[in-house]
Design a protein around this motif. Structure first.
Motif, PDB file in Angstrom:
ATOM      1  N   SER A 140      28.576  49.715  46.089  1.00 43.94           N
ATOM      2  CA  SER A 140      28.706  50.122  47.488  1.00 43.94           C
ATOM      3  C   SER A 140      29.132  51.581  47.574  1.00 43.94           C
ATOM      4  CB  SER A 140      29.724  49.217  48.185  1.00 43.94           C
ATOM      5  OG  SER A 140      29.909  49.610  49.511  1.00 43.94           O
ATOM      6  N   GLU A 141      30.106  51.972  46.731  1.00 38.51           N
ATOM      7  CA  GLU A 141      30.560  53.360  46.734  1.00 38.51           C
ATOM      8  C   GLU A 141      29.438  54.301  46.305  1.00 38.51           C
ATOM      9  OE1 GLU A 141      33.961  53.337  44.142  1.00 38.51           O
ATOM     10  OE2 GLU A 141      35.217  52.275  45.594  1.00 38.51           O
ATOM     11  N   MET A 142      28.682  53.898  45.262  1.00 35.79           N
ATOM     12  CA  MET A 142      27.576  54.736  44.791  1.00 35.79           C
ATOM     13  C   MET A 142      26.491  54.855  45.866  1.00 35.79           C
ATOM     14  SD  MET A 142      27.322  53.431  40.840  1.00 35.79           S
ATOM     15  CE  MET A 142      25.898  54.417  40.410  1.00 35.79           C
ATOM     16  N   LYS A 143      26.252  53.765  46.563  1.00 34.76           N
ATOM     17  CA  LYS A 143      25.243  53.766  47.624  1.00 34.76           C
ATOM     18  C   LYS A 143      25.669  54.707  48.752  1.00 34.76           C
ATOM     19  CE  LYS A 143      22.882  50.491  50.664  1.00 34.76           C
ATOM     20  NZ  LYS A 143      22.802  49.096  51.073  1.00 34.76           N
ATOM     21  N   GLU A 149      24.831  62.217  49.964  1.00 37.12           N
ATOM     22  CA  GLU A 149      24.154  63.326  49.291  1.00 37.12           C
ATOM     23  C   GLU A 149      22.748  63.512  49.833  1.00 37.12           C
ATOM     24  OE1 GLU A 149      24.375  62.419  45.131  1.00 37.12           O
ATOM     25  OE2 GLU A 149      26.480  63.015  44.973  1.00 37.12           O
ATOM     26  N   ALA A 150      22.043  62.387  50.066  1.00 40.45           N
ATOM     27  CA  ALA A 150      20.683  62.483  50.616  1.00 40.45           C
ATOM     28  C   ALA A 150      20.714  63.073  52.014  1.00 40.45           C
ATOM     29  CB  ALA A 150      20.027  61.111  50.620  1.00 40.45           C
ATOM     30  N   ASP A 151      21.664  62.628  52.842  1.00 40.10           N
ATOM     31  CA  ASP A 151      21.774  63.166  54.201  1.00 40.10           C
ATOM     32  C   ASP A 151      22.079  64.666  54.162  1.00 40.10           C
ATOM     33  OD1 ASP A 151      21.233  60.699  55.250  1.00 40.10           O
ATOM     34  OD2 ASP A 151      23.327  60.216  55.769  1.00 40.10           O
ATOM     35  N   ALA A 152      22.999  65.040  53.247  1.00 41.19           N
ATOM     36  CA  ALA A 152      23.346  66.459  53.138  1.00 41.19           C
ATOM     37  C   ALA A 152      22.132  67.264  52.685  1.00 41.19           C
ATOM     38  CB  ALA A 152      24.510  66.641  52.160  1.00 41.19           C
ATOM     39  N   TYR A 153      21.394  66.721  51.715  1.00 41.85           N
ATOM     40  CA  TYR A 153      20.211  67.424  51.233  1.00 41.85           C
ATOM     41  C   TYR A 153      19.192  67.591  52.349  1.00 41.85           C
ATOM     42  CZ  TYR A 153      15.975  68.398  48.577  1.00 41.85           C
ATOM     43  OH  TYR A 153      14.827  68.961  48.121  1.00 41.85           O
ATOM     44  N   TRP A 154      18.915  66.519  53.087  1.00 46.69           N
ATOM     45  CA  TRP A 154      17.922  66.594  54.166  1.00 46.69           C
ATOM     46  C   TRP A 154      18.407  67.506  55.301  1.00 46.69           C
ATOM     47  CZ3 TRP A 154      13.193  65.941  53.229  1.00 46.69           C
ATOM     48  CH2 TRP A 154      12.765  65.014  52.272  1.00 46.69           C
ATOM     49  N   ASP A 155      19.729  67.514  55.547  1.00 43.87           N
ATOM     50  CA  ASP A 155      20.251  68.451  56.549  1.00 43.87           C
ATOM     51  C   ASP A 155      20.010  69.889  56.093  1.00 43.87           C
ATOM     52  OD1 ASP A 155      21.092  66.439  58.195  1.00 43.87           O
ATOM     53  OD2 ASP A 155      23.202  66.523  57.575  1.00 43.87           O
ATOM     54  N   SER A 156      20.228  70.127  54.786  1.00 47.20           N
ATOM     55  CA  SER A 156      20.013  71.467  54.235  1.00 47.20           C
ATOM     56  C   SER A 156      18.543  71.856  54.337  1.00 47.20           C
ATOM     57  CB  SER A 156      20.475  71.495  52.779  1.00 47.20           C
ATOM     58  OG  SER A 156      20.093  72.673  52.153  1.00 47.20           O
ATOM     59  N   VAL A 157      17.648  70.922  53.973  1.00 40.24           N
ATOM     60  CA  VAL A 157      16.203  71.201  54.070  1.00 40.24           C
ATOM     61  C   VAL A 157      15.813  71.443  55.519  1.00 40.24           C
ATOM     62  CG1 VAL A 157      13.928  70.129  53.779  1.00 40.24           C
ATOM     63  CG2 VAL A 157      15.621  69.979  51.959  1.00 40.24           C
ATOM     64  N   TYR A 158      16.355  70.643  56.432  1.00 41.06           N
ATOM     65  CA  TYR A 158      16.034  70.783  57.851  1.00 41.06           C
ATOM     66  C   TYR A 158      16.470  72.163  58.367  1.00 41.06           C
ATOM     67  CZ  TYR A 158      16.069  69.967  62.862  1.00 41.06           C
ATOM     68  OH  TYR A 158      15.880  70.093  64.202  1.00 41.06           O
TER      69      TYR A 158
END
Length: 191
Positions: A140-143, A149-158
């Motif tokens: 659960s913690e890893m998820k 991390e995915a949200d941060a990455y996509w925010d950065s790409v956006y």
């Protein structure tokens, strides 16, 4: 043979003693029959007996001794047989008690093993449940971490795409200000 010695003998040995005694009785009976036959076939010597009366008394004495010996032998056989039965009965009772003791001991050991196995399996099951809970928590913690991390990455790409689009629009506006003719590709949005 004394009674104490008889009690020390095993069943097989008692049977051997009994067989020996029976053989001796048979031998004595044969001897008695032979003596009776000899006495019937021979004349009693008067010189030895002295008289017919003495000979009769001597014969009676021989027969009495033979009968006493045979009676004593039969008594011994009956006593031995009774002692043997007693010894056999005692051995059977001891064997039965020993068998019951062994069976009770085996049941106790089996119960102990079952209880130990049950405790060990409960301990293993508890450990497995705890490990499963820890694994689920880590997953659960890893998820959560991966999602963040995915949200941060996509925010950065956006943000970068937005900046890129804004810079393109600014460049387009800057070029329009200078009245320079724009290439057609730029007017169509780069398509």
């Amino acid at each position: 043979m004394s009674e104490l010695e008889m009690k020390k003998l095993g069943r097989r040995e008692l049977l051997d003693v009994l067989a020996d005694r029976e053989d001796e009785i048979d031998r004595l009976r044969l001897k008695l029959v032979e003596l009776e036959r000899k006495m019937a076939n021979r004349e009693v010597r008067i010189s030895r007996a002295g008289s017919i009366a003495e000979a009769a008394l001597a014969l009676n004495h021989v027969f009495e001794n033979a009968e006493k010996a045979a009676a004593q032998y039969l008594e011994n056989i009956q006593r031995l047989s009774g002692e043997q039965e007693s010894v056999c009965r005692e051995m059977q009772e001891k064997s039965q008690a020993e068998a019951e003791r062994i069976l009770t001991e085996a049941r106790k050991r089996a119960d102990t093993l079952v209880n130990e196995s049950r405790k060990e399996s409960e301990s293993i099951l508890s450990s497995a449940r705890q490990l499963e809970a820890e694994t689920m928590q880590k997953c659960s913690e890893m998820k959560e971490k991966a999602k963040a991390e995915a949200d941060a990455y996509w925010d950065s790409v956006y943000r970068r795409l937005r900046q890129f689009c804004q810079s393109r629009e600014e460049l387009k506006a800057l070029l329009l200000e200078k009245s320079a003719p724009l290439p057609e590709a730029w007017d169509n949005g780069g398509n």
